[in-house]
Design a protein around this motif. Structure first.
Motif, PDB file in Angstrom:
ATOM      1  N   ARG A 142       9.134   0.180   1.916  1.00 35.04           N
ATOM      2  CA  ARG A 142       9.970  -0.995   1.660  1.00 35.04           C
ATOM      3  C   ARG A 142      11.411  -0.782   2.126  1.00 35.04           C
ATOM      4  O   ARG A 142      12.046  -1.705   2.646  1.00 35.04           O
ATOM      5  CB  ARG A 142       9.943  -1.335   0.165  1.00 35.04           C
ATOM      6  N   GLY A 143      11.907   0.428   1.972  1.00 40.04           N
ATOM      7  CA  GLY A 143      13.272   0.696   2.402  1.00 40.04           C
ATOM      8  C   GLY A 143      13.398   0.947   3.889  1.00 40.04           C
ATOM      9  O   GLY A 143      14.485   0.821   4.458  1.00 40.04           O
ATOM     10  N   ARG A 144      12.271   1.300   4.542  1.00 42.63           N
ATOM     11  CA  ARG A 144      12.318   1.685   5.955  1.00 42.63           C
ATOM     12  C   ARG A 144      11.953   0.537   6.901  1.00 42.63           C
ATOM     13  O   ARG A 144      12.532   0.419   7.988  1.00 42.63           O
ATOM     14  CB  ARG A 144      11.335   2.841   6.173  1.00 42.63           C
ATOM     15  N   LEU A 145      10.999  -0.305   6.514  1.00 41.18           N
ATOM     16  CA  LEU A 145      10.462  -1.320   7.421  1.00 41.18           C
ATOM     17  C   LEU A 145      11.086  -2.689   7.164  1.00 41.18           C
ATOM     18  O   LEU A 145      11.393  -3.040   6.030  1.00 41.18           O
ATOM     19  CB  LEU A 145       8.942  -1.423   7.259  1.00 41.18           C
ATOM     20  N   ARG A 146      11.219  -3.460   8.247  1.00 42.49           N
ATOM     21  CA  ARG A 146      11.658  -4.843   8.150  1.00 42.49           C
ATOM     22  C   ARG A 146      10.785  -5.711   9.061  1.00 42.49           C
ATOM     23  O   ARG A 146      10.382  -5.283  10.143  1.00 42.49           O
ATOM     24  CB  ARG A 146      13.125  -4.991   8.566  1.00 42.49           C
ATOM     25  N   LEU A 147      10.538  -6.930   8.585  1.00 34.93           N
ATOM     26  CA  LEU A 147       9.799  -7.915   9.373  1.00 34.93           C
ATOM     27  C   LEU A 147      10.787  -8.974   9.847  1.00 34.93           C
ATOM     28  O   LEU A 147      11.436  -9.631   9.029  1.00 34.93           O
ATOM     29  CB  LEU A 147       8.692  -8.560   8.528  1.00 34.93           C
ATOM     30  N   ALA A 151       0.823  -1.213   0.000  1.00 39.15           N
ATOM     31  CA  ALA A 151       0.000   0.000   0.000  1.00 39.15           C
ATOM     32  C   ALA A 151       0.857   1.263   0.000  1.00 39.15           C
ATOM     33  O   ALA A 151       0.419   2.315  -0.476  1.00 39.15           O
ATOM     34  CB  ALA A 151      -0.929  -0.007   1.212  1.00 39.15           C
ATOM     35  N   ARG A 152       2.074   1.164   0.545  1.00 40.92           N
ATOM     36  CA  ARG A 152       2.939   2.342   0.619  1.00 40.92           C
ATOM     37  C   ARG A 152       4.362   1.900   0.289  1.00 40.92           C
ATOM     38  O   ARG A 152       5.166   1.621   1.181  1.00 40.92           O
ATOM     39  CB  ARG A 152       2.849   2.966   2.007  1.00 40.92           C
ATOM     40  N   PRO A 153       4.684   1.820  -1.004  1.00 42.18           N
ATOM     41  CA  PRO A 153       5.985   1.267  -1.424  1.00 42.18           C
ATOM     42  C   PRO A 153       7.187   1.974  -0.823  1.00 42.18           C
ATOM     43  O   PRO A 153       8.260   1.373  -0.721  1.00 42.18           O
ATOM     44  CB  PRO A 153       5.942   1.447  -2.948  1.00 42.18           C
ATOM     45  N   MET A 173      -4.693  -2.637  19.795  1.00 40.73           N
ATOM     46  CA  MET A 173      -5.453  -3.865  19.617  1.00 40.73           C
ATOM     47  C   MET A 173      -6.167  -3.860  18.264  1.00 40.73           C
ATOM     48  O   MET A 173      -6.695  -2.827  17.830  1.00 40.73           O
ATOM     49  CB  MET A 173      -6.462  -4.047  20.742  1.00 40.73           C
ATOM     50  N   VAL A 174      -6.205  -5.045  17.638  1.00 38.85           N
ATOM     51  CA  VAL A 174      -6.858  -5.183  16.336  1.00 38.85           C
ATOM     52  C   VAL A 174      -7.718  -6.444  16.340  1.00 38.85           C
ATOM     53  O   VAL A 174      -7.472  -7.369  17.120  1.00 38.85           O
ATOM     54  CB  VAL A 174      -5.819  -5.262  15.195  1.00 38.85           C
ATOM     55  N   PRO A 175      -8.732  -6.519  15.472  1.00 42.13           N
ATOM     56  CA  PRO A 175      -9.539  -7.744  15.376  1.00 42.13           C
ATOM     57  C   PRO A 175      -8.662  -8.927  14.962  1.00 42.13           C
ATOM     58  O   PRO A 175      -7.777  -8.777  14.110  1.00 42.13           O
ATOM     59  CB  PRO A 175     -10.571  -7.408  14.291  1.00 42.13           C
ATOM     60  N   PRO A 176      -8.873 -10.111  15.539  1.00 36.85           N
ATOM     61  CA  PRO A 176      -8.047 -11.272  15.196  1.00 36.85           C
ATOM     62  C   PRO A 176      -8.328 -11.777  13.784  1.00 36.85           C
ATOM     63  O   PRO A 176      -9.422 -11.603  13.248  1.00 36.85           O
ATOM     64  CB  PRO A 176      -8.446 -12.319  16.242  1.00 36.85           C
ATOM     65  N   ALA A 177      -7.316 -12.396  13.184  1.00 33.90           N
ATOM     66  CA  ALA A 177      -7.417 -13.022  11.859  1.00 33.90           C
ATOM     67  C   ALA A 177      -7.827 -12.033  10.780  1.00 33.90           C
ATOM     68  O   ALA A 177      -8.465 -12.411   9.794  1.00 33.90           O
ATOM     69  CB  ALA A 177      -8.384 -14.213  11.899  1.00 33.90           C
ATOM     70  N   ASP A 178      -7.471 -10.767  10.943  1.00 39.31           N
ATOM     71  CA  ASP A 178      -7.812  -9.712   9.987  1.00 39.31           C
ATOM     72  C   ASP A 178      -6.512  -9.055   9.531  1.00 39.31           C
ATOM     73  O   ASP A 178      -6.005  -8.130  10.174  1.00 39.31           O
ATOM     74  CB  ASP A 178      -8.735  -8.680  10.636  1.00 39.31           C
ATOM     75  N   PRO A 179      -5.923  -9.522   8.420  1.00 37.98           N
ATOM     76  CA  PRO A 179      -4.612  -9.000   8.016  1.00 37.98           C
ATOM     77  C   PRO A 179      -4.622  -7.510   7.704  1.00 37.98           C
ATOM     78  O   PRO A 179      -3.626  -6.823   7.951  1.00 37.98           O
ATOM     79  CB  PRO A 179      -4.260  -9.832   6.781  1.00 37.98           C
ATOM     80  N   GLN A 180      -5.735  -6.988   7.172  1.00 40.26           N
ATOM     81  CA  GLN A 180      -5.762  -5.559   6.868  1.00 40.26           C
ATOM     82  C   GLN A 180      -5.775  -4.728   8.141  1.00 40.26           C
ATOM     83  O   GLN A 180      -5.080  -3.715   8.249  1.00 40.26           O
ATOM     84  CB  GLN A 180      -6.983  -5.208   6.011  1.00 40.26           C
ATOM     85  N   ALA A 181      -6.574  -5.149   9.130  1.00 39.26           N
ATOM     86  CA  ALA A 181      -6.596  -4.429  10.405  1.00 39.26           C
ATOM     87  C   ALA A 181      -5.230  -4.495  11.079  1.00 39.26           C
ATOM     88  O   ALA A 181      -4.772  -3.516  11.686  1.00 39.26           O
ATOM     89  CB  ALA A 181      -7.675  -5.012  11.322  1.00 39.26           C
ATOM     90  N   LEU A 182      -4.566  -5.648  10.972  1.00 39.02           N
ATOM     91  CA  LEU A 182      -3.233  -5.787  11.556  1.00 39.02           C
ATOM     92  C   LEU A 182      -2.242  -4.869  10.835  1.00 39.02           C
ATOM     93  O   LEU A 182      -1.412  -4.210  11.473  1.00 39.02           O
ATOM     94  CB  LEU A 182      -2.781  -7.247  11.477  1.00 39.02           C
ATOM     95  N   ALA A 183      -2.342  -4.795   9.516  1.00 35.11           N
ATOM     96  CA  ALA A 183      -1.470  -3.898   8.749  1.00 35.11           C
ATOM     97  C   ALA A 183      -1.682  -2.446   9.164  1.00 35.11           C
ATOM     98  O   ALA A 183      -0.718  -1.679   9.336  1.00 35.11           O
ATOM     99  CB  ALA A 183      -1.737  -4.066   7.253  1.00 35.11           C
ATOM    100  N   ASP A 184      -2.946  -2.067   9.346  1.00 36.28           N
ATOM    101  CA  ASP A 184      -3.248  -0.690   9.765  1.00 36.28           C
ATOM    102  C   ASP A 184      -2.668  -0.407  11.150  1.00 36.28           C
ATOM    103  O   ASP A 184      -2.132   0.686  11.409  1.00 36.28           O
ATOM    104  CB  ASP A 184      -4.758  -0.463   9.762  1.00 36.28           C
ATOM    105  N   GLY A 185      -2.773  -1.381  12.067  1.00 35.79           N
ATOM    106  CA  GLY A 185      -2.225  -1.202  13.409  1.00 35.79           C
ATOM    107  C   GLY A 185      -0.717  -1.070  13.395  1.00 35.79           C
ATOM    108  O   GLY A 185      -0.138  -0.245  14.117  1.00 35.79           O
ATOM    109  N   LEU A 186      -0.066  -1.888  12.592  1.00 38.45           N
ATOM    110  CA  LEU A 186       1.394  -1.794  12.480  1.00 38.45           C
ATOM    111  C   LEU A 186       1.809  -0.436  11.920  1.00 38.45           C
ATOM    112  O   LEU A 186       2.795   0.154  12.366  1.00 38.45           O
ATOM    113  CB  LEU A 186       1.921  -2.921  11.581  1.00 38.45           C
TER     114      LEU A 186
END
Length: 551
Positions: A374-379, A369-371, A475-488
């Motif tokens: 890519r240079g700033r974040l690491r997992l 969503a925000r290329p 806190m984010v809803p469980p099993a919701d990858p988009q909500a988790l992405a928004d929280g991160l």
């Protein structure tokens, strides 16, 4: 093409220096060798070895020996990290086959004997009041037939309780099938040997171990009466029931969830499921105190007839002296090229309930969503386990290999340094597949809190009770990858908020969730339970049963 093959089995990590040899996990081997292509692999290697936690205790050993012999036209062997080596020769195969034949003939008789013993123990009434021996030492019994486990929640829990019991009673005696990383070196430890009976049959080694465990434990304890017996429940084990009754001391059962349920929903249904369920019920009814980590497990036990006064809800904890904001993670950051990056971390054994694949997808969505991120974040994904293939699928799907680090298994003692290398920590746990309440109490959650890092977590049962949105975590809803992405994204973009949440979480962990407090609550609950026993006995009916108290 490599002429040598190493197959890693169970929790055994791959060799640090394979020396040009091909390395496959047992799971990968099953994927590579399909029935239609089996002929391509016959006698393919000059030598082959299976690297296990213990070369002398290997489930399905006859099958694995035949696989190695089939793949290799030269030498083959079972090996382990202690450099023990068992060559697979024709006489060895003959011995394994002979033992398989004998165990096959004994199987039905053995199961009938175990079933009779379980029912006898379940049907025996004990009206005496078990008493804590203040002059005795507690005995901690760990009967899991898992070997070589380097890290994970079970390691943290066992070490957490063991390391802090002697703050409230005499030093414990630890009876265990394997050594536990981060358990104190000064704790008296005795290794229990499971033997090699029924190794080629699922679930039977656990059942057979009851006999060996009882005999070896009695030799260690001798005539000295323990203070109490604490057992971490494991599949098909009831040795703690027998030992507690033999010595007339309270049995404290740590029950982290039904093994029958776990096998049915997260693995393969047990072949001896009815017998396993009977053993589970025997333990729950025989224990004077059942320690559970969450309210959903308490509710389950109430439905199964366990009296409320015999249940202690005691969430997992953390050692704040081991996990704290001052831990130096700089070496880990350098090792993985993370300097100057904002690092999102996860640690675990990649179980079916951990949601690691949801985190990988969320991170992929975040970068897509925000290329510019890519240079700033690491997992940073710390650990390994059964859901790693699904994690890799998401990494490939979103093409985030360049900004994702997979460390593999990391020893428990190195976990804090890896967490210290992170700026944000994720707890993306997912609901149970059958819709029942999530019954876990993730040790990683309390470790995250103690590290003082910003946490993004699933708002799921106990996780949502421990953490407070906007105060100690996001806190984010469980099993919701988009909500988790928004929280991160929220915490990655707001360093002030991230640090404020982390500091508040650290304070909460130190105040309420240490292993020392966990151990204290166990000791206090034992004392209360025995006091209740004695009160009930003084007011018992003529038949000797306290009125209204379930058996």
């Amino acid at each position: 093409m490599s002429q040598s093959l190493i197959i890693t089995h169970g929790s055994s990590p791959p060799p640090v220096d394979p020396g040009g040899r091909e390395v496959l996990s047992a799971a990968n081997l099953r994927e590579c060798i399909r029935p239609r292509t089996l002929w391509k692999h016959v006698l393919r290697y000059h030598d082959a070895q299976l690297l296990a936690a213990r070369a002398d205790f290997l489930p399905r050993r006859l099958g694995w020996a035949l696989v190695l012999r089939l793949l290799s036209h030269g030498r083959c062997a079972f090996t382990d990290s202690s450099e023990s080596r068992r060559e697979i020769t024709l006489p060895t195969l003959a011995r394994f086959a002979g033992r398989w034949a004998i165990d096959s003939l004994r199987r039905r008789t053995f199961l009938r004997q175990i079933s009779r013993e379980v029912r006898r123990l379940a049907g025996t009434r004990h009206d005496h009041v078990p008493r804590v021996n203040p002059a005795g030492r507690p005995v901690y019994l760990r009967t899991d037939l898992w070997f070589g486990v380097l890290s994970g929640g079970s390691v943290g829990h066992v070490a957490g309780v063991l390391n802090h019991l002697d703050a409230f009673c005499k030093p414990p005696i630890f009876l265990t099938t394997d050594r536990i990383p981060t358990a104190r070196d000064d704790i008296e430890t005795h290794l229990l040997q499971p033997g090699d009976a029924f190794l080629d049959f699922a679930e039977l080694p656990e059942l057979h171990f009851n006999r060996a465990c009882d005999e070896q434990a009695r030799r260690v304890i001798g005539h000295a009466r323990p203070a109490f017996l604490y057992q971490r429940y494991s599949l098909n084990n009831y040795a703690g029931v027998k030992l507690a009754r033999r010595y007339g001391v309270p049995l404290v059962l740590e029950f982290n969830g039904s093994e029958v349920w776990v096998s049915r929903h997260w693995g393969r249904r047990l072949r001896c499921e009815d017998l396993s369920a009977e053993i589970e019920d025997l333990n729950l009814r025989a224990a004077d105190l059942v320690v559970v980590v969450s309210e959903p497990i308490r509710q389950e036990l109430l439905e199964r007839g366990v009296a409320n006064e015999r249940i202690l809800v005691n969430p997992n904890g953390v050692d704040p002296a081991r996990y704290h904001p001052g831990v130096d993670g700089s070496a880990v950051r350098r090792r993985y090229g993370l300097d100057g990056k904002t690092v999102i971390g996860f640690i675990g054994t990649f179980g079916r309930w951990h949601g690691a694949e949801v985190l990988a997808e969320a991170f992929g969505r975040l970068v897509a969503a925000r290329p510019t991120d890519r240079g700033r974040l690491r997992l940073l994904l710390i650990g390994d386990g059964v859901r790693m293939p699904q994690v890799r699928e998401q990494i490939a799907r979103y093409a985030i290999e360049d900004c994702t680090v997979l460390t593999g298994l990391v020893p428990q003692a190195e976990g804090a340094a890896h967490l210290a290398a992170c700026d944000i920590l994720a707890s993306p746990h997912v609901p149970n597949p059958d819709g029942t309440p999530f019954f876990g109490s993730p040790t990683k959650l309390f470790e995250y809190m103690a590290m003082g890092r910003g946490v993004v977590a699933s708002d799921l049962d106990q996780i949502g009770e421990i953490l407070e949105h906007g105060r100690t975590a996001w806190m984010v809803p469980p099993a919701d990858p988009q909500a988790l992405a928004d929280g991160l994204r929220v915490l990655a973009d707001d360093i002030v908020l991230c640090r404020r949440l982390g500091a508040a979480a650290r304070d909460e962990a130190v105040a309420k969730h240490t292993w020392r407090d966990h151990a204290r609550r166990i000791i206090e609950a034992i004392a209360q339970r025995i006091a209740d026993h004695e009160t009930a006995a003084r007011h018992s009916t003529p038949e000797g049963r306290p009125p209204g108290v379930p058996i």
